[in-house]
Design a protein around this motif. Sequence first.
Motif, short mmCIF file in Angstrom:
data_model
loop_
_atom_site.label_atom_id
_atom_site.label_comp_id
_atom_site.label_asym_id
_atom_site.label_seq_id
_atom_site.Cartn_x
_atom_site.Cartn_y
_atom_site.Cartn_z
N LEU A 1 0.84 -1.20 0.00
CA LEU A 1 0.00 0.00 0.00
C LEU A 1 0.87 1.24 0.00
O LEU A 1 1.89 1.28 0.68
CB LEU A 1 -0.88 0.03 1.25
N VAL A 2 0.47 2.27 -0.76
CA VAL A 2 1.17 3.55 -0.63
C VAL A 2 0.68 4.19 0.66
O VAL A 2 -0.42 3.91 1.13
CB VAL A 2 0.95 4.48 -1.85
N SER A 3 1.53 5.03 1.27
CA SER A 3 1.18 5.63 2.56
C SER A 3 -0.09 6.46 2.46
O SER A 3 -0.29 7.18 1.48
CB SER A 3 2.31 6.52 3.04
N SER A 4 -0.92 6.34 3.49
CA SER A 4 -2.04 7.27 3.62
C SER A 4 -2.36 7.45 5.10
O SER A 4 -1.68 6.89 5.96
CB SER A 4 -3.24 6.79 2.81
N ALA A 5 -3.40 8.22 5.37
CA ALA A 5 -3.65 8.63 6.75
C ALA A 5 -4.03 7.45 7.65
O ALA A 5 -4.61 6.47 7.21
CB ALA A 5 -4.78 9.66 6.76
N VAL A 6 -3.66 7.56 8.91
CA VAL A 6 -4.11 6.65 9.96
C VAL A 6 -4.68 7.51 11.08
O VAL A 6 -4.52 8.73 11.06
CB VAL A 6 -2.96 5.76 10.47
N THR B 1 0.70 9.27 9.09
CA THR B 1 0.46 8.42 7.92
C THR B 1 1.12 7.06 8.12
O THR B 1 2.03 6.92 8.92
CB THR B 1 1.06 9.05 6.65
#
Lengths: 253, 330
Positions: free
Chosen positions: B239-244, B267
């Motif tokens: 997965l490409v980085s995204s918000a957590v 992220t």
Amino acid sequence: MYGCVLKKLTSTISNSKVISQYKIFPLGDSAVTFDMGNSISEPLNQKALAMQHWLLAHPFEGLKDCLVAYSSLTVLYNPVLIKKYYNPASTAYAWVADKLQQAFEKTVQTKQAARELIQIPVCYEAGYGPDLAALARSTQLTEQEVVAIHTDTIYNVYMIGFLPGFSYMGEVDERIAAPRKQTPSPVLAGSVGIAGSQTGIYPLNSPGGWQIVGRTPLRLFDPFAPEPVKLQAGDRVQFYAITKEEFVSYSVI
Amino acid sequence: MSLTIIKPGLLDTLQDQGRAGYSRLGINRGGVMDRYAAQVANMLVGNDTNEAVIEIHFPGAQFLFEQNTLISITGGNYNAMLNDEPVPLWHPIVVRKNAILHFPKLQNGSRCYLAVHGGFCVSKWLNSYSTHLKAAAGGFHGRKLEKGDEISFKETSIYFAGLLKPGKEFEALKWGVDTGNTYEHPNEIFFIPGNEWEQLTNQSKDAMVEDNFTIHPFSDRMGYQLKGVDLKRHQNTELVSSAVSFGTIQLLPNGQLIVLMADHQTTGGYPRIGHVISAHLPKLAQLRPSDCIHFIRTDIDKAEQLLIAQQQELNILQRACMERLNSMVC
């Protein structure tokens, strides 16, 4: 499912490419993500930035924060306030998801203003880029060639994340796109690293797994400056090589 | 008006309800781990719910009160004592000058909160009192509290010293807070499925709700690592980085889970298989290493209902606390 919205539509964005698919999903009960695909893509990133811009210009009660990642926009909100102020028939989540949908539609024709190129000095000499020699060996290039390739590209800042002010930039020329290290090691503030097609600058001393090729004397995160973080998503960056002596003189300033 | 740290603790920091609005700079919300206990601590002493409190991990610091003051202690129970006498939690307490607050024994819980009437007088960083340790900013000089630190209180016009009985170091006021069902069934943690939930194999989906997970000792304000059965995805797409977010349950490459807590990164790139509901974050924040977690799947509707109910309960408590305090001083 619990209100996952998956829609297909066609819309024109700034550079005339087409976003054919996106997905809105809850990131817990107080955040929504608008995701345009699992990819590192400049048009998708620009679309997410345009949507963020629109939302910040049209804020709603309970909007707490938003952040852009490679190809997504996430909005953090207070569901109690949404329910109180807007009294939606369904969930606060569905109400915010609808706002994101609006942001998507309203930004159809938005064109990002071209940003000024930010030039960042980097010392690639011995002692500043501990992984440069190994990276050169593994890519069968000389260190000078790696530096020339790294400084030749204009990078897009896709997102800020991980640490305060850590910039995720791309895309790195495939000749020097070395994978990240197996185990993280201590990295000094200002270090410039490569991880696959990404390059970035560590704003603080931190453990890190990127291949460190150089170090900038610039302070990219200064908590008490009027703008604590110097780079932001959407910026365009190019590195240029400086000598040890130049690095040291910067530090004095 | 101030207090002084006469012996430092493991990790005592000033925190408020968090620093919202800066995640696009990579600066997380941070703030207290247990938002419920911290809000109640403030209400008990007549403060705004977002005032800074001291978040105390066990073993906690020893605090010397330099003046008579009104305090409250909520959250984890470390057998709080003022000099040699036990102090009740979840009550407003008038403390005499020179009394020493200390925490001799861990009873239960993982974060204890100390609020003082008026609030602590520290400067805000990016609109919040919360201590950001990595940025070395916010709270008390951006760091944990050390021996000799003296923290002032904001000036207030109300003095409670008249409520102290002669010869007593403190007076616990008659009313306290019933925390209702906030901490009931401490090990039962509700979650809603995350975006990558459907990538889990059916067997792993079942294991997530049927098995128990244990909190690993390597758990802190950033996240809880869990020990349990290895969970598997039927596709291992990167997965490409995204918000957590606070409460996001990520699946690590080794099949184990991590739950992101208050100081999480903004992220991440690990699959988000679920999110702990906000109403259950206070009880999760009070769990300790080696405690077990039993995950129960729910949906966004229920998550919102529980959070709204918790907030309504807090609103009622706040009004009641204000009325009681006003009747005491008038």
